[in-house]
Design a protein around this motif. Sequence first.
Motif: not given
Length: 559
Positions: A253-273
């Motif tokens: 998903f970081s690859k997608l979010y680096m491109n303005s054309r594939t930057h989704a209107k969602f926040n993705l939160l990752f947690l290693l607990s």
Amino acid sequence: MWFDEVGEIAEVFRTSLPLSFLFFVPIIILISPVSPVGAAHDFSVYRMQQYDLQQTKYGCKNAIVNVEARPINANTYTRRCIVAQLHEMTNEKFKNMQEQNAGGLLVLLPSNMSRLSDKEKEHLLELEQDMMQEETVLPVYFTTETEELMEIYNDIKLATNSDQAASATEALLGAAWANGFQLVVNGPQSKSLPDYEIANIQGKLSGFGIEEQLPTIAIVAHYDSYGVAPSLAFGADSNGSGVVALLELARLFSKLYMNSRTHAKFNLLFLLSGAGKFNYQGTRKWIEDSLDASESSLLQDVQFVLCLDTLGSSNNLNLHVSKPPKEGSAAASFVKHLEEVKASFSPEVNFNVVHKKINLADDLLAWEHERFSIRRIQAFTLSHLDSHKHLERNSVIDTRERVDNQKLARNVKVLVEALARHVFDVQNQGNLEIFNGALDVQEESIGSWMDYLGTQSRAAQVLTKDHVIVAALEQALSRHLKDVKKVLSTADKRDPDFVFYSGAEFTMSAYNVKPAVFDLFLALAIAGYLGCLFLAGQHYSTVLMYVRKYTTPRKAKVQ
């Protein structure tokens, strides 16, 4: 003549018995075939779990051992360290050891857990569960079988034959010639770690637009493992596979979010607990800190939380929920996407939604998503297991060999495609594949991470905040996410939910010893030998006469 020289030497010893003792005993010791190096053997042992969880104590509270070894079939266990192979151990025998105040227990585990038969695996799983039911004062250790240890173990079994001898004479002789061992574990007694810090590692990918106004999806996986002995708890499938899946999702998903054309209107939160195996203590603390924070929290606008747990084998995928998602909700939409992707790309996978209500009367929660569900946050756990009751989730048999790289990569593929369809609002597109080519799931990377996480202990007691594994996970998230940070938490000092203890790995020494009766036999033998020498010196002329009689060659008769 050489007889005259021998006579002079014999005269010296005849008139001085102490001198003869000082002369002959060192010679006997020097020519003895016994090697002093073989009299002791050091090997690593791993102590059984010890912790407090929600005011209840579990595991063994003692660590020191300094008693004689006995096999599990010995007549008495009192003040003895029992040595047993895995197939010999039973819960009944373990209780007998506690009742008879045994001095210790050493369990020999097979060197390769993957080669255990199904029956042996089931036996080990049940044994682990039974031994961890409550606290015991018996020091319990585990180690893996080696050639040296098996030789020691066989000698220990032979040493007890005298205990079952038919007569007192046979028992006495058996004890005299037996090869016994004294097992010793030196070191500090275990101590509580009241200020132990649990590390949660979080990071995020901000969506396109105003971050505070965008919906959020949280992806969570606990990174610790559990087994009857912390140092042997590798947790390859549970939950190394969940951690690897989360890292791969973050990378893709970081690859997608680096491109303005594939930057989704969602926040993705990752947690290693952390401390997930201890009723998800790290997750509980993280939720409390996030929701109670004065500043805006991403959890306030979260659509759903996806927890990843045990995804490394099987052709099953089960989505565990505490409350079925409502029709038309974001969670229901994601479930629909999972079903579509599975049908399009992995028809061999059996996908099911498993509904289980939270039982607040239980001491332990079943799945990690229940921590969120208690706070009325929509959450579910994805796993190939159909129930939380599978004992493999908390066992030392959960080794690297249990994880299939191809199946784990396939499950990640299904998951990432379903998430992508959800965040990009892709509906009814059939075989549309978003992640392919350079953006495809990397099975090689997944295998490398599994080799790293699945071959070393990740027990919560071992993973301090500065542990190399914690640092590696934080660094891995930092390569793909923003605002990555390690959040530390400790238990309440007045009313702690958990307490860990020191002392997971020790060195045990096996000293080759003889029973007291052997010293008696040895003393009698030495006394008899020296007595014979003394008598020979006192009656030297008679002895010399017999020596000459049998050593002087006879003259041949003349014909």
